[in-house]
Design a protein around this motif. Structure first.
Motif, PDB file in Angstrom:
ATOM      1  N   CYS A 156       0.766  -1.274  -0.087  1.00 42.40           N
ATOM      2  CA  CYS A 156      -0.026   0.044   0.006  1.00 42.40           C
ATOM      3  C   CYS A 156       0.920   1.137   0.077  1.00 42.40           C
ATOM      4  CB  CYS A 156      -0.789  -0.144   1.252  1.00 42.40           C
ATOM      5  SG  CYS A 156      -1.420  -1.472   1.584  1.00 42.40           S
ATOM      6  N   SER A 220      -7.385   0.324  -4.933  1.00 45.83           N
ATOM      7  CA  SER A 220      -8.360  -0.082  -3.565  1.00 45.83           C
ATOM      8  C   SER A 220      -9.728   0.141  -4.308  1.00 45.83           C
ATOM      9  CB  SER A 220      -8.025   1.229  -2.773  1.00 45.83           C
ATOM     10  OG  SER A 220      -8.838   0.934  -1.720  1.00 45.83           O
ATOM     11  N   ALA A 221     -10.398   1.192  -4.007  1.00 44.54           N
ATOM     12  CA  ALA A 221     -11.663   1.242  -4.269  1.00 44.54           C
ATOM     13  C   ALA A 221     -11.919   1.894  -6.049  1.00 44.54           C
ATOM     14  CB  ALA A 221     -12.434   2.593  -3.756  1.00 44.54           C
ATOM     15  N   GLN A 397     -16.257  -4.471  -7.714  1.00 45.08           N
ATOM     16  CA  GLN A 397     -16.413  -5.450  -6.620  1.00 45.08           C
ATOM     17  C   GLN A 397     -15.470  -6.408  -6.711  1.00 45.08           C
ATOM     18  OE1 GLN A 397     -20.878  -6.503  -6.550  1.00 45.08           O
ATOM     19  NE2 GLN A 397     -20.749  -4.713  -7.777  1.00 45.08           N
ATOM     20  N   CYS A 398     -14.529  -6.584  -5.579  1.00 48.25           N
ATOM     21  CA  CYS A 398     -13.568  -7.603  -5.818  1.00 48.25           C
ATOM     22  C   CYS A 398     -13.804  -8.674  -4.745  1.00 48.25           C
ATOM     23  CB  CYS A 398     -12.304  -6.799  -5.804  1.00 48.25           C
ATOM     24  SG  CYS A 398     -10.650  -7.840  -6.137  1.00 48.25           S
ATOM     25  N   CYS A 401     -10.162 -11.546  -1.480  1.00 50.69           N
ATOM     26  CA  CYS A 401      -8.578 -11.104  -1.567  1.00 50.69           C
ATOM     27  C   CYS A 401      -7.620 -11.835  -0.932  1.00 50.69           C
ATOM     28  CB  CYS A 401      -8.540  -9.702  -1.035  1.00 50.69           C
ATOM     29  SG  CYS A 401      -6.875  -8.794  -1.266  1.00 50.69           S
ATOM     30  N   GLY A 452     -14.213  -4.789   0.923  1.00 49.68           N
ATOM     31  CA  GLY A 452     -13.279  -3.696   1.193  1.00 49.68           C
ATOM     32  C   GLY A 452     -12.595  -4.011   2.540  1.00 49.68           C
ATOM     33  N   CYS A 453     -11.913  -5.058   2.500  1.00 56.94           N
ATOM     34  CA  CYS A 453     -11.310  -6.019   1.848  1.00 56.94           C
ATOM     35  C   CYS A 453     -11.952  -7.390   2.240  1.00 56.94           C
ATOM     36  CB  CYS A 453     -10.117  -6.093   1.332  1.00 56.94           C
ATOM     37  SG  CYS A 453      -9.598  -4.410   0.469  1.00 56.94           S
ATOM     38  N   ALA A 478     -17.273  -2.352   2.572  1.00 55.59           N
ATOM     39  CA  ALA A 478     -16.918  -1.072   3.042  1.00 55.59           C
ATOM     40  C   ALA A 478     -18.013  -0.182   1.804  1.00 55.59           C
ATOM     41  CB  ALA A 478     -15.548  -0.671   2.514  1.00 55.59           C
ATOM     42  N   SER A 479     -18.412   0.994   2.483  1.00 54.76           N
ATOM     43  CA  SER A 479     -19.019   1.745   1.641  1.00 54.76           C
ATOM     44  C   SER A 479     -18.263   3.147   1.067  1.00 54.76           C
ATOM     45  CB  SER A 479     -20.491   2.253   2.638  1.00 54.76           C
ATOM     46  OG  SER A 479     -21.099   2.951   1.667  1.00 54.76           O
ATOM     47  N   THR A 549     -17.550  -4.689   8.917  1.00 54.71           N
ATOM     48  CA  THR A 549     -17.492  -3.279   8.090  1.00 54.71           C
ATOM     49  C   THR A 549     -16.283  -2.399   8.720  1.00 54.71           C
ATOM     50  OG1 THR A 549     -19.049  -2.193   9.681  1.00 54.71           O
ATOM     51  CG2 THR A 549     -20.239  -3.230   7.713  1.00 54.71           C
ATOM     52  N   SER A 550     -16.048  -1.482   7.759  1.00 55.73           N
ATOM     53  CA  SER A 550     -14.552  -0.620   8.047  1.00 55.73           C
ATOM     54  C   SER A 550     -15.032   0.507   9.042  1.00 55.73           C
ATOM     55  CB  SER A 550     -14.171  -0.325   6.968  1.00 55.73           C
ATOM     56  OG  SER A 550     -15.063   0.165   5.976  1.00 55.73           O
TER      57      SER A 550
END
Lengths: 605, 564
Positions: A156, A220-221, A397-398, A401, A452-453, A478-479, A549-550
């Motif tokens: 990152c 990332s997003a 949308q991944c 991971c 995420g993620c 994540a939103s 959630t984040s």
């Protein structure tokens, strides 16, 4: 005259002539140059009209010794990139230039990366004794045993403002560099030889191109990619062209597909800076933990503005307009400010009340609509919906991971540029872009969520032995605003009756009065994932959250919410207008229907 | 004296004739007594309890002495040998098999050749194996100018890995016999022999046991039908994407075990599979082994219908009585009695006017393989290392070009033509597009043929650069969507909104299908004129909510809501 005296005079004359000749032929620092740098380097163009080399010289920004005529002496203390945050306080931030800015930037999230570091240290295998708050702290520390921070260093940590530009080539080499990271106008081809008498100096600008943002914001997003209509694809590299994988490439060996771009980009040609103010991007001097605390714009800032008749900071407005250099000179009667009080100098309100935005990069006018259709946008039953919930066309949308840490291999760290033991290899399960799950965001509004993620970590030590104690998984949704705004929202059914959108995942949904019955398509256990819910399931049909959630307070829909959302579906085949009276108080309407008191209830089978 | 001399000469001749032959190696070994080594080998079954040579040696080699073990016929039922070994008893079955789609691959061959412009229509004219009614498939010419020049090579070297007459990949899940044995002789997924034969025990590439399997388990069909549009659907296996970053997940430090040369997502399985039904319970001998007129279209071989078991009328021959109006019983091939629910006519979803022409799978398919935009390339260059990231693509010749770390090891055929490689644009299991099959029923359609073709010769010249083929009748590009009977049956159908109001299902494309990638979601006309896409009127009907739709949608929702 005596012969001795004559000889002396001749010798003196010859010596004097030689000295005069040497002095005449020596290149001097002319009144055109401010410092000795111009003896060897004379750029063809100035970095910008407000940074003229002829007035400011070179050492004002690049430091070094302005008086030396010798390369080694002249270069002592010289800085190649004055925007580098390590020195920006002395260069860009010097007293008569931009003294307030470097300090703000150092505290901004693009420099601190606080959110990323907090997420990693909270969720990944981590040694608490090594905890850090921001990147600057991490740079000063030697690498430790924390897998979370090792992941940051090697994966990152390539995207933050403390990072130095160079010597890498390509997109990676252009990332970082403090002020320069954003404000640079890159040369189309880099200078190959700065020792030439004349060369092209990279430009500086406040009209920052979207391409600069995309150097980092393509990960990332994938917000930068989505905004410009690109989706990082499954990496097939198709269609094959000229005998190999095709040309639609991103950095890092990735490929992209072309999907509808954000309407602000597609129709209006807006850059990131047309929405994201300098205060939102460079920070306001406060240290924030998360991006939503620092971002200084919302949809309503432009589309439902608070219009003033006075300018609370006319001096700042004047300076910003001047720095932009493209805004038309128009008399203003109305003023609009950002949420944090930045003057939105490029927004105007016509005398007829219509809104115009003058694009920052070229001053072209763009007319746009204010929030209208009150029946839709002010419907009480939708008051929790964010703009993004309806107006985001797609979200990358991944799913899954898969991070493998190989202790027996090496990898270069971004913070130091040096190779260190331990190599991360990333894999994924699958990708999607349609129909993201909706959920409740930390501020209570409803918005789109994406993985995420969803991290599955498998770690191997320096001998290549599997380390079960360091291998783990945490699945987080994540939103974020995906930046794929579309004018036309989805149909009612597309949210109320779609199992994936309400958070259950793909599958067959049956809505009954005793609850939801759901048969998912994705079978994680048979996919080898070791979890008992589908990868695309945010919540179970019983309302049990299945993923983390984040943010505090962010969550999927509760059971009660799921039942309320899906119950509406029974009436949607006929009642699909916003102004339909049954939605004024749907609970009452539904009860009436159940009791057979509604006109259509009598027809119910 | 003379007589003695003549007798000696005669004796010498006799010994010479029987003792040696020109082709035989002069060795002392005699393989004629098979059971000396193959102790414990079973008889295939009661009806095939023969001596070994009856099936495993050509008639001319059946003597008391066998010096060359290479003369042993490993696959007596392979297409080149079947008439000799199986033919004497099974002539009729073999004759029918030789006009079946398993033998001829007539559909695959002729549709593809038509779409690539190599023949003027898709009607069957070529066969993969000798067939009395069809010609042998041609070879591709050496000089390539158009896709038509390459299609036969693609079929032979990429697609025909799965044919009764080709040797299978030596890969987990894909070991099988040739010819009749491909179905009738069991092979385990790891290909190891587990029978009584001591010499073969544990060795790879041999049947599970020297026996026929009855009934034929699904594993047998899956040795070939393991991918999209059949076995993958039925057993809930969706291939991972090809890039090596999709070699996931690791579990306890181990990479997933490849099956059928790929990794798979686990998706919901067909209810019939969950109930334990075999492929052969629906696809019987009449279907699988031919006895049908040779025809290229997909339906000509398949005669099973949902209503044969689930309908009120028209029950199938293997019914074993009816216990109630709502259920009947089916005896599957392994003797298990299955309770089969009859189509519920009280469910409003089954009574909607206008829905009679929608195939059961229009609603009852849980998912399907929607694979968009295949790009194919034949790369004859020496160095193929650029393709390392995509080495896992369900093809053995591509997989074996690289080691586990992706290092290029060399072309399969060093001096010959290069391998065929391919990639999709994107793949989805949840997308659904509708069209009409030969019988006018509305069925799911699949994005099967959206070819882009490239060819690079051995001198690194790009002869074909991302070319779209043109149909052989000149009617346009060689792309087609085809009826897709996805074997992903679910008890509860999809919601109506999966098609109604959904532009993807109607054939308008995702978000209008704009741009080079989303354009792939707009269907192309099918190969055969007897099939078709939805008409403009039908698309409109599907997108809009007519009063009738509203009424019936409400009925179905309300019925579900109160159904406990």
């Amino acid at each position: 005259m005596k012969p001795d005296s004559l000889i002396s005079v001749c010798v003196i004359a010859v010596i004097a002539s030689l000295l005069i000749f040497q002095e005449m032929s020596r290149e001097k620092v002319t009144p055109d140059s401010m410092d000795g740098c111009s003896l060897c380097h004379m750029p063809d163009t100035d970095p910008s009209p407000s940074h003229p080399v002829g007035v400011m010289g070179c050492t004002g920004c690049h430091m070094g010794n302005p008086f030396a005529r010798n390369k080694t002496r002249a270069h002592i203390g010289m800085i190649k990139n004055p925007g580098n945050l390590q020195v920006a306080g002395k260069t860009c931030g010097q007293k008569n230039c931009h003294p307030d800015l470097p300090g703000r930037v150092e505290k901004s999230l693009m420099a601190t990366n606080r959110g990323i570091l907090a997420a990693l240290q909270n969720l990944w295998p981590h040694e608490n004794a090594e905890s850090v708050q921001d990147v600057f702290e991490l740079i000063k520390r030697p690498a430790g045993r924390s897998l979370a921070l090792d992941h940051y260093r090697k994966m990152c940590g390539g995207c933050h403002l403390w990072r130095s530009r160079y010597p890498d080539l390509g997109e990676i080499g252009k990332r970082g560099g403090g002020c320069t990271d954003c404000h640079i106008k890159e040369l189309e081809t880099p200078n190959s030889d700065l020792s030439k008498k004349s060369f092209r100096h990279p430009g500086l600008t406040t009209r920052i191109s979207t391409d600069n943002c995309l150097k980092c914001h393509n990960r990332s997003a994938r917000i930068g990619l989505s905004y410009t209509g690109r989706f990082e694809s499954e990496g097939y590299g198709t269609p094959f062209t000229k005998g190999g994988p095709g040309p639609r490439r991103l950095s890092g060996g990735r490929f992209f597909l072309e999907l509808p771009a954000d309407v602000h980009h597609r129709k209006a040609g807006l850059d990131c800076i047309d929405c994201h103010t300098e205060k939102g991007v460079m920070g306001d001097g406060k240290t924030y933990q998360h991006q939503e605390e620092q971002v200084d714009t919302t949809c309503k800032t432009c589309h439902d503005p608070v219009i003033r008749t006075d300018d609370p900071d006319s001096e700042l407005t004047r300076r910003l307009v001047q720095a932009n250099g493209r805004q038309p000179t128009i008399r203003r009667d109305f003023f609009i400010m950002s949420p944090k009080g930045s003057p939105l100098y490029h927004l105007h309100v016509n005398s007829d009340g219509k809104m115009i935005l003058y694009r920052k990069h070229d001053g072209k006018p763009v007319r746009f609509v204010r929030l209208a259709k009150p029946k839709i946008h002010q419907a009480a039953y939708h008051k929790r919906l964010s703009c993004q919930a309806c107006h985001s066309r797609w979200v990358p949308q991944c799913y899954g991971c898969h991070e493998t840490f190989f202790g027996q291999a090496d990898q270069r760290g971004w913070l130091t540029g040096k190779k260190r033991p331990g190599r991360w290899v990333e894999g994924r399960s699958y990708l999607r872009f349609r129909r993201p799950a909706l959920g409740v965001r930390t501020d209570g509004s409803i918005g789109p969520f994406a993985p995420g993620c969803q991290v599955f970590i498998e770690a191997f030590d320096a001998e290549g032995c599997y380390m079960p104690e360091k291998s783990s998984r945490h699945l987080v949704m994540a939103s974020f605003d995906p930046h794929t705004t579309a004018l036309k929202p989805p149909t009612c059914e597309a949210c109320h009756m779609d199992s994936k959108v309400i958070g259950l995942g793909e599958g067959a949904l049956k809505i009954t009065d005793t609850g939801l019955i759901f048969n998912p398509v994705y079978q994680s256990a048979r996919s080898g994932l070791g979890i008992d819910f589908p990868l695309d399931a945010f919540v179970s049909a019983e309302g049990r959250p299945l993923q983390l959630t984040s943010r505090p307070g962010a969550r999927p829909f509760s059971l009660e919410e799921l039942e309320r959302i899906t119950r509406v579906s029974l009436c949607l085949p006929c009642h699909d207008r916003y102004d339909d009276k049954i939605f004024c108080d749907f609970s009452v309407s539904f009860s009436r229907f159940r009791m057979g008191e509604a006109p259509c209830g009598k027809e119910a089978p | 004296m003379k007589t003695i001399l003549i007798l000696c000469l005669l004796t010498f001749q006799i010994f010479w004739y029987f003792g040696t032959s020109p082709a035989e190696e002069k060795t002392d070994e005699n393989f004629a007594s098979c059971r000396t080594c193959h102790t414990g080998v079973e008889a295939m079954d009661e009806d095939h309890d023969f001596s070994c040579v009856r099936c495993h040696l050509m008639p001319e080699h059946r003597r008391k002495v066998l010096h060359d073990h290479n003369r042993v016929v490993r696959h007596p039922s392979s297409p080149t040998k079947v008439n000799i070994f199986c033919g004497p008893c099974h002539r009729d079955d073999i004759r029918k098999l030789q006009s079946s789609r398993h033998w001829t691959l007539a559909g695959m061959i002729n549709q593809t050749r038509f779409l690539w412009g190599a023949q003027p229509d898709p009607d069957p004219r070529y066969s993969a194996a000798p067939c009395s009614r069809l010609e042998k498939m041609p070879e591709s010419p050496k000089t390539v100018r158009t896709p038509a020049d390459l299609v036969d090579d693609l079929l032979r070297r990429r697609c025909f890995a799965c044919h009764l007459g080709t040797s299978p990949p030596m890969a987990n899940g894909m070991f099988r016999g040739l010819g009749c044995a491909a179905c009738h002789v069991p092979y385990d997924n790891d290909g190891r022999h587990r029978g009584g034969d001591h010499t073969l025990k544990g060795k790879k590439g041999y049947p599970t046991a020297h026996k026929f399997c009855r009934p034929i388990p699904n594993r047998q069909c899956m040795h070939c039908h393991n991918g999209p549009y059949g076995g993958g659907d039925y057993t809930g296996k969706f291939q991972h994407d090809f890039h090596y970053s999709y070699r996931t997940p690791l579990a306890n430090g181990y990479l997933p075990e490849k099956k059928y040369l790929m990794d798979h997502h686990g998706l919901s399985q067909d209810v019939h599979h969950q109930a334990g039904l075999f492929c052969v319970d629906c696809h019987d001998k009449k279907e699988v082994m031919g006895s049908m007129p040779v025809s290229g279209t997909g339906l000509s071989g398949v005669k099973i219908r949902c209503i044969h078991c689930h309908g009120i009328e028209n029950s199938r021959g293997n019914d074993r009585g009816q216990s109630s109006s709502s259920h009947r019983f089916l005896l599957s091939g392994d003797g298990v009695r299955h309770c089969v629910p009859v189509r519920n006519i009280t469910n409003p979803a089954h009574n909607i006017p206008g829905m009679e022409k929608v195939h059961c799978l229009g609603c009852h398919s849980a998912w399907g393989f929607m694979d968009y935009g295949p790009s194919f390339i034949r790369d004859d260059r020496r160095d193929l290392s650029r393709w390392a990231p995509w080495r896992m693509q369900s093809d053995e010749s591509v997989a074996t070009m690289f080691d586990n770390q992706g290092l290029f090891l060399g072309k399969p055929d060093h001096d010959g033509p290069g391998p065929w490689l391919m990639g999709w644009r994107f793949r989805r299991w949840e997308y659904l597009t509708l069209g009409k099959d030969e019988e006018g029923r509305i069925v799911p359609f699949h994005s099967r043929y959206q070819y882009r073709i490239s060819y690079v010769d051995s001198n690194c010249r790009v002869i074909l650069n991302n070319v779209i083929p043109q149909r052989g009748d000149g009617t346009g590009r060689g792309w087609a969507f085809m009826p897709y009977y996805s074997h992903t049956v679910q008890l509860r159908g999809r919601n109506c909104e999966a098609c109604h109001g959904e532009s993807l299902a109607a054939g308008i494309g995702l978000w209008g299908g704009e741009g080079p990638d989303l354009a792939l979601t707009r269907p192309s006309p099918p190969v055969y004129p007897s099939m078709g896409l939805l008409t403009e009127k039908e698309k409109q009907t599907l997108i809009e909510k007519s009063p009738a739709y509203r009424k019936w949608r409400f009925k179905t929702l309300w019925r579900d809501y109160r159904d406990r």
